[in-house]
Design an enzyme around this catalytic site. Structure first.
Site, PDB file in Angstrom:
ATOM      1  N   HIS A 167     -32.188 -11.790  21.960  1.00 37.84           N
ATOM      2  CA  HIS A 167     -31.233 -11.569  23.268  1.00 37.84           C
ATOM      3  C   HIS A 167     -30.663 -12.941  23.673  1.00 37.84           C
ATOM      4  O   HIS A 167     -29.814 -13.048  24.602  1.00 37.84           O
ATOM      5  CB  HIS A 167     -32.010 -10.963  24.457  1.00 37.84           C
ATOM      6  CG  HIS A 167     -32.191  -9.544  24.306  1.00 37.84           C
ATOM      7  ND1 HIS A 167     -32.477  -8.732  23.108  1.00 37.84           N
ATOM      8  CD2 HIS A 167     -31.862  -8.530  25.151  1.00 37.84           C
ATOM      9  CE1 HIS A 167     -32.925  -7.545  23.202  1.00 37.84           C
ATOM     10  NE2 HIS A 167     -32.216  -7.464  24.228  1.00 37.84           N
ATOM     11  N   ILE A 171      -9.944   9.526  -0.893  1.00 37.77           N
ATOM     12  CA  ILE A 171      -9.965   8.146  -1.701  1.00 37.77           C
ATOM     13  C   ILE A 171     -10.011   7.099  -0.833  1.00 37.77           C
ATOM     14  O   ILE A 171      -9.340   6.751   0.390  1.00 37.77           O
ATOM     15  CB  ILE A 171      -8.603   8.201  -2.636  1.00 37.77           C
ATOM     16  CG1 ILE A 171      -8.459   9.130  -3.710  1.00 37.77           C
ATOM     17  CG2 ILE A 171      -8.358   6.811  -3.182  1.00 37.77           C
ATOM     18  CD1 ILE A 171      -9.695   8.941  -4.584  1.00 37.77           C
ATOM     19  N   ASP A 177      -9.397   8.337   5.321  1.00 33.72           N
ATOM     20  CA  ASP A 177     -10.967   8.532   5.233  1.00 33.72           C
ATOM     21  C   ASP A 177     -11.812   7.379   5.621  1.00 33.72           C
ATOM     22  O   ASP A 177     -12.950   7.619   6.222  1.00 33.72           O
ATOM     23  CB  ASP A 177     -11.226   8.811   3.708  1.00 33.72           C
ATOM     24  CG  ASP A 177     -10.398  10.027   3.110  1.00 33.72           C
ATOM     25  OD1 ASP A 177     -11.063  11.271   3.540  1.00 33.72           O
ATOM     26  OD2 ASP A 177      -9.386   9.851   2.538  1.00 33.72           O
ATOM     27  N   LEU A 199     -10.513  -1.307  10.249  1.00 33.77           N
ATOM     28  CA  LEU A 199     -10.276   0.193  10.050  1.00 33.77           C
ATOM     29  C   LEU A 199     -11.361   0.662  11.276  1.00 33.77           C
ATOM     30  O   LEU A 199     -12.244   0.320  11.681  1.00 33.77           O
ATOM     31  CB  LEU A 199     -10.663   0.992   9.098  1.00 33.77           C
ATOM     32  CG  LEU A 199      -9.771   0.350   7.589  1.00 33.77           C
ATOM     33  CD1 LEU A 199     -10.201   0.948   6.596  1.00 33.77           C
ATOM     34  CD2 LEU A 199      -8.446   1.285   7.969  1.00 33.77           C
ATOM     35  N   ARG A 247     -28.762 -14.550  33.900  1.00 33.80           N
ATOM     36  CA  ARG A 247     -29.590 -13.334  34.559  1.00 33.80           C
ATOM     37  C   ARG A 247     -30.290 -14.143  35.592  1.00 33.80           C
ATOM     38  O   ARG A 247     -30.853 -13.443  36.758  1.00 33.80           O
ATOM     39  CB  ARG A 247     -30.573 -12.961  33.498  1.00 33.80           C
ATOM     40  CG  ARG A 247     -31.764 -12.073  34.030  1.00 33.80           C
ATOM     41  CD  ARG A 247     -32.824 -12.180  33.041  1.00 33.80           C
ATOM     42  NE  ARG A 247     -33.991 -11.332  33.480  1.00 33.80           N
ATOM     43  CZ  ARG A 247     -35.238 -10.887  33.015  1.00 33.80           C
ATOM     44  NH1 ARG A 247     -35.565 -11.888  31.960  1.00 33.80           N
ATOM     45  NH2 ARG A 247     -35.968 -10.238  33.453  1.00 33.80           N
ATOM     46  N   GLU A 287     -21.193  -0.886  22.589  1.00 31.78           N
ATOM     47  CA  GLU A 287     -20.521  -2.078  22.883  1.00 31.78           C
ATOM     48  C   GLU A 287     -19.105  -2.231  22.231  1.00 31.78           C
ATOM     49  O   GLU A 287     -17.929  -2.673  22.646  1.00 31.78           O
ATOM     50  CB  GLU A 287     -21.226  -3.244  22.721  1.00 31.78           C
ATOM     51  CG  GLU A 287     -22.464  -3.515  23.511  1.00 31.78           C
ATOM     52  CD  GLU A 287     -23.769  -2.719  22.776  1.00 31.78           C
ATOM     53  OE1 GLU A 287     -24.848  -3.024  23.434  1.00 31.78           O
ATOM     54  OE2 GLU A 287     -23.535  -2.135  21.777  1.00 31.78           O
ATOM     55  N   ASP A 343     -37.104 -11.614  26.920  1.00 29.41           N
ATOM     56  CA  ASP A 343     -36.612 -10.907  25.911  1.00 29.41           C
ATOM     57  C   ASP A 343     -36.166 -11.485  24.598  1.00 29.41           C
ATOM     58  O   ASP A 343     -36.310 -10.914  23.399  1.00 29.41           O
ATOM     59  CB  ASP A 343     -35.034 -10.197  26.256  1.00 29.41           C
ATOM     60  CG  ASP A 343     -35.438  -9.188  27.177  1.00 29.41           C
ATOM     61  OD1 ASP A 343     -36.411  -8.511  27.189  1.00 29.41           O
ATOM     62  OD2 ASP A 343     -34.439  -8.653  27.925  1.00 29.41           O
ATOM     63  N   HIS A 373       0.694  -1.192   0.045  1.00 31.76           N
ATOM     64  CA  HIS A 373      -0.024   0.035   0.000  1.00 31.76           C
ATOM     65  C   HIS A 373       0.990   1.089   0.148  1.00 31.76           C
ATOM     66  O   HIS A 373       1.166   1.827   1.125  1.00 31.76           O
ATOM     67  CB  HIS A 373      -0.875   0.043   1.112  1.00 31.76           C
ATOM     68  CG  HIS A 373      -2.031  -0.934   1.220  1.00 31.76           C
ATOM     69  ND1 HIS A 373      -1.646  -2.378   1.435  1.00 31.76           N
ATOM     70  CD2 HIS A 373      -3.284  -0.830   0.793  1.00 31.76           C
ATOM     71  CE1 HIS A 373      -2.920  -2.979   1.534  1.00 31.76           C
ATOM     72  NE2 HIS A 373      -3.649  -2.098   1.027  1.00 31.76           N
ATOM     73  N   ASN A 396      -7.282  12.657   1.813  1.00 32.64           N
ATOM     74  CA  ASN A 396      -6.909  12.579   0.586  1.00 32.64           C
ATOM     75  C   ASN A 396      -8.226  12.299  -0.244  1.00 32.64           C
ATOM     76  O   ASN A 396      -8.012  11.958  -1.473  1.00 32.64           O
ATOM     77  CB  ASN A 396      -5.861  11.496   0.243  1.00 32.64           C
ATOM     78  CG  ASN A 396      -6.095   9.907   0.840  1.00 32.64           C
ATOM     79  OD1 ASN A 396      -7.296   9.536   0.699  1.00 32.64           O
ATOM     80  ND2 ASN A 396      -5.116   9.520   1.285  1.00 32.64           N
ATOM     81  N   HIS A 434      -3.854   3.078  -3.981  1.00 31.02           N
ATOM     82  CA  HIS A 434      -4.025   2.799  -2.515  1.00 31.02           C
ATOM     83  C   HIS A 434      -3.470   1.324  -2.341  1.00 31.02           C
ATOM     84  O   HIS A 434      -2.622   1.366  -1.188  1.00 31.02           O
ATOM     85  CB  HIS A 434      -5.570   2.506  -2.478  1.00 31.02           C
ATOM     86  CG  HIS A 434      -5.910   1.748  -1.170  1.00 31.02           C
ATOM     87  ND1 HIS A 434      -5.802   2.111   0.165  1.00 31.02           N
ATOM     88  CD2 HIS A 434      -6.350   0.464  -0.783  1.00 31.02           C
ATOM     89  CE1 HIS A 434      -6.259   1.474   1.046  1.00 31.02           C
ATOM     90  NE2 HIS A 434      -6.399   0.196   0.411  1.00 31.02           N
ATOM     91  N   HIS A 458     -26.807 -12.780  31.277  1.00 32.36           N
ATOM     92  CA  HIS A 458     -27.997 -12.935  30.332  1.00 32.36           C
ATOM     93  C   HIS A 458     -27.538 -14.004  29.307  1.00 32.36           C
ATOM     94  O   HIS A 458     -27.702 -13.933  28.042  1.00 32.36           O
ATOM     95  CB  HIS A 458     -28.725 -11.672  29.626  1.00 32.36           C
ATOM     96  CG  HIS A 458     -29.091 -10.800  30.892  1.00 32.36           C
ATOM     97  ND1 HIS A 458     -28.595 -10.386  31.794  1.00 32.36           N
ATOM     98  CD2 HIS A 458     -30.525 -10.344  31.023  1.00 32.36           C
ATOM     99  CE1 HIS A 458     -28.989  -9.488  32.682  1.00 32.36           C
ATOM    100  NE2 HIS A 458     -30.334  -9.392  31.995  1.00 32.36           N
ATOM    101  N   ARG A 464     -24.585 -13.580  37.473  1.00 32.83           N
ATOM    102  CA  ARG A 464     -24.135 -12.501  37.298  1.00 32.83           C
ATOM    103  C   ARG A 464     -24.116 -11.464  38.625  1.00 32.83           C
ATOM    104  O   ARG A 464     -23.342 -10.756  38.854  1.00 32.83           O
ATOM    105  CB  ARG A 464     -25.207 -11.644  36.512  1.00 32.83           C
ATOM    106  CG  ARG A 464     -26.629 -11.417  37.034  1.00 32.83           C
ATOM    107  CD  ARG A 464     -27.586 -10.587  36.135  1.00 32.83           C
ATOM    108  NE  ARG A 464     -28.865 -10.500  36.809  1.00 32.83           N
ATOM    109  CZ  ARG A 464     -29.727  -9.745  36.524  1.00 32.83           C
ATOM    110  NH1 ARG A 464     -29.649  -8.588  35.865  1.00 32.83           N
ATOM    111  NH2 ARG A 464     -31.035  -9.826  36.932  1.00 32.83           N
TER     112      ARG A 464
END
Length: 696
Positions: free
Chosen positions: A494, A198, A166, A127, A541, A430, A490, A35, A196, A272, A482, A366
């Site tokens: 979940h 791009i 970017d 990224l 839970r 998260e 839920d 690159h 840049n 690139h 949970h 928990r």
């Protein structure tokens, strides 16, 4: 600084920049890949940062109070590797620099920067991760400074510099972290944006037409523009100086550059991720007045330009060592704790803070997690504990906790704090929570042990960052609650049917499901002892019976025998929230079918794999011809290594109260007992063959 640039070394900038760009082009052309474009466009930013602004010590790369540099756009790694070589990092020899894209297995120039190598603070590649890591590094500095600095003794005052492209600004994790950094007013953090315009597919306006400066300002950042980012080293230095001097906000420096500058594909997506070609590299050299037949040229002028940096760095180290020595004389107790943190040590008596007895009443694991860990967090500053907006559910708040917040913040709800706080409200973020925690952990080995917390299902949102922590051998502990269909109403959104299989497969990660409070103690001990691994402690839970047979030391082995019966017909493997089911099924099989069953608790496959063959055989006893059946309301993938059959789930969950959900999916005691008895009968007549995993 600017005056010295004009009067001194600024006359060499043009030559240094051209030499750097041609070196990048040669390094990519050598093996026909890599690159080059971004690294070439960012050259002036690198000169400004490494030559004039950043405080670091190439010959003492682990200098504790060094500035941290994060290359979030990690594909431009040659940018970092080349500056590591030019500034004098001993490991990054010229021979090593030329290993980029080679077949050398010992290369220090992988395709994206990796934390194991000198001068690289975090592994970047996916990224946006680096942006969140940088926020964690800046938080670490703020917390240490607020905890240990005293008037005249700023033992921690380093700055974090983050280079982005970017694409980093399109990733959600980066934007989550940017929002938090602005909220916390992390003025010791600077983002340098290689603007840049791009990405791989083309120009950025293919997908983005936003005003990024206005966006960053709205997020609470100072914004500085540099129009000529390819040549204006002095202007970039001024921007970096202003950023370091910021008193109340992080800084975003928008640096306009040209990708692949002076190549035939400058300003194009083609610059690139591909070498320019032999003829194009030769033409670049002619354009710059260099010999097209010479390769990998670093002139004496370039060498001299960076020559004093190692000595300058050792001056920083000596200055800091002398300060710490005086600090130790002025504040001996505080300094002793600080130096313990620098060494990455916990107090020697940390295990004694974990309760040895728990209430006999049924307890959600928990809640057990809070009983085990909160006494540690209360007394030991290494632990930074955070949650993704689930404080009431995850039980990670300890008595007297202080929130990590900007000290001037006054919230409507009245929950405030300061930078010395070690409880972090991440909001519903998260992914950023896990990635920022990686930055905290990477600040210095084990100086911080970050804890994250959320519902287990939402660690699917966090999974890319959990993976990056494990890949980097960072000690981050994720408290996931949970964690089964027993969490109930839920429903399937979940109920984490498939997620355990992902995390059990993930290298260098301990996925631990404790079955009661005693096993939860073992899970935390295992996680805290795992100095070079990440851990998920997976808890329920709903309330679980407290079992007299469980042992915390058994958890450390991954699996252990709860009930051993001579000449048993079957071994039942119980896991986590369903561990008590295994004991009840064994009792029912004996009572109603006259079938004797051994019971094994199996909280962690990876810890079990670390045991000797002899131990593993003694626990499972499959070598004696005793079949093993696992009970776990998850996808069965992976259990075929340890069991002959399983009572599991192959579909998504269902919205029912916890007990009703267990019954709906066949996890009632009588139904499971009948399934195992039927399996054993079919096995006797060879309708079920040995070696074939059977889903019951």
């Amino acid at each position: 600084m600017t005056a010295s640039l004009v009067n001194g070394s600024s006359s060499h900038h043009d030559h240094v920049l051209k030499s750097f760009r041609l070196l990048i082009a040669d390094l990519c052309q050598q093996f026909g890949g890599g690159h080059p474009g971004g690294a070439i466009g960012m050259a002036a930013i690198g000169v400004a940062l490494w030559r004039y602004i950043m405080r670091y010590a190439p010959h003492t790369p682990d200098f504790f109070n060094r500035d941290r540099f994060v290359l979030s756009n990690g594909h431009t790694c040659l940018f970092q590797y080349t500056f590591l070589h030019l500034t004098g990092y001993k490991a990054m020899t010229f021979d090593q620099l030329k290993s980029y894209h080679s077949e050398r297995v010992d290369a220090l120039c992988p395709g994206h920067p990796e934390i194991e190598h000198e001068g690289v603070e975090v592994t970047t590649g996916p990224l946006g991760q680096g942006v969140a890591n940088a926020v964690g590094l800046a938080m670490a500095s703020k917390n240490l400074a607020a905890t240990y600095n005293r008037p005249g003794y700023d033992v921690v005052n380093n700055h974090t510099w983050c280079m982005i492209g970017d694409a980093c600004l399109q990733e959600g994790v980066a934007l989550e972290a940017i929002s938090l950094a602005g909220h916390w007013k992390l003025n010791n953090l600077t983002i340098m944006y290689d603007n840049n315009q791009i990405t791989c597919d083309g120009s950025v306006d293919l997908t983005n037409t936003e005003d990024i400066n206005a966006k960053m300002s709205a997020c609470g950042w100072d914004v500085i523009d540099v129009e000529d980012g390819c040549y204006d080293v002095e202007g970039i230095v001024q921007a970096l100086q202003k950023a370091r001097a910021s008193t109340d906000k992080p800084t975003f420096i928008n640096v306009r550059t040209v990708i692949g500058l002076d190549s035939k594909v400058e300003g194009q997506a083609a610059a690139h991720g591909a070498a320019f070609g032999v003829s194009d590299v030769a033409e670049m050299k002619r354009k710059y007045g260099f010999n097209p037949e010479e390769h990998f040229v670093i002139s004496d002028t370039v060498r001299e330009f960076f020559a004093d940096i190692p000595a300058r760095g050792e001056g920083f180290v000596k200055e800091w060592d002398d300060l710490v020595k005086k600090y130790s004389e002025a504040h001996p107790e505080l300094a002793a704790e600080f130096q313990r943190r620098v060494r990455g040590e916990l107090p020697s008596d940390w295990q004694e803070k974990i309760p040895t007895e728990f209430p006999d009443k049924p307890t959600a694991s928990r809640a057990s997690s809070g009983l085990v860990f909160n006494p540690l967090a209360q007394d030991i500053n290494n632990f930074m504990v955070g949650t993704a907006d689930l404080s009431p559910s995850v039980n990670m708040i300890w008595k007297g906790k202080v929130d990590f917040q900007h000290p001037d913040l006054r919230t409507t709800c009245g929950i405030n704090g300061d930078y010395s706080g070690r409880y972090i409200h991440y909001g519903v973020r998260e992914h950023a929570m896990a990635a920022i925690s990686n930055g905290l952990a990477a600040f210095s080995p084990n100086t911080f042990i970050p804890i994250t917390s959320s519902f287990f299902m939402f660690y699917l949102y966090a999974a890319p960052a959990v993976r990056m922590g494990a890949l980097q051998h960072l000690q981050v502990i994720h408290a996931a609650t949970h964690d089964s269909i027993g969490m109930g109403e839920d429903g399937p959104t979940h109920q984490p049917i498939e997620l355990a299989a992902l995390y059990r497969a993930m290298p260098n990660l301990l996925y631990i499901r404790p079955g009661d409070s005693e096993e939860t103690a073992g899970a935390w001990i295992a996680a805290i002892n795992a100095k070079k691994s990440s851990t998920i402690i997976s808890t329920s839970r709903h309330a679980l019976p407290q079992l007299k047979q469980t042992r915390r030391d058994g958890v450390l082995k991954g699996a252990y025998i709860l009930e051993d019966i001579p000449n048993a017909a079957v071994t039942i493997l119980g896991v986590g929230a369903e561990l008590s089911f295994a004991l009840e099924v064994a009792a029912t099989l004996k009572e109603k079918n006259n079938i004797t069953a051994r019971v094994v608790s199996f909280p962690c496959q990876r810890l079990f794999e670390q045991q000797s063959v002899e131990y593993k055989r003694s626990v499972l006893q499959r070598h004696k011809g005793i079949p093993a059946v696992v009970i776990e309301p998850y996808a069965p993938n992976g259990w075929e290594r340890y069991a002959d059959a399983g009572i599991s789930i192959r579909r998504f969950g269902h919205s029912l109260p916890g007990k009703a959900a267990y019954k709906f999916f066949g996890f009632d005691i009588e139904g499971m007992s009948e399934k195992i008895a039927g399996y054993l009968k079919r096995r006797e007549v060879e309708e079920e063959l040995k070696g074939e995993f059977v889903d019951l």
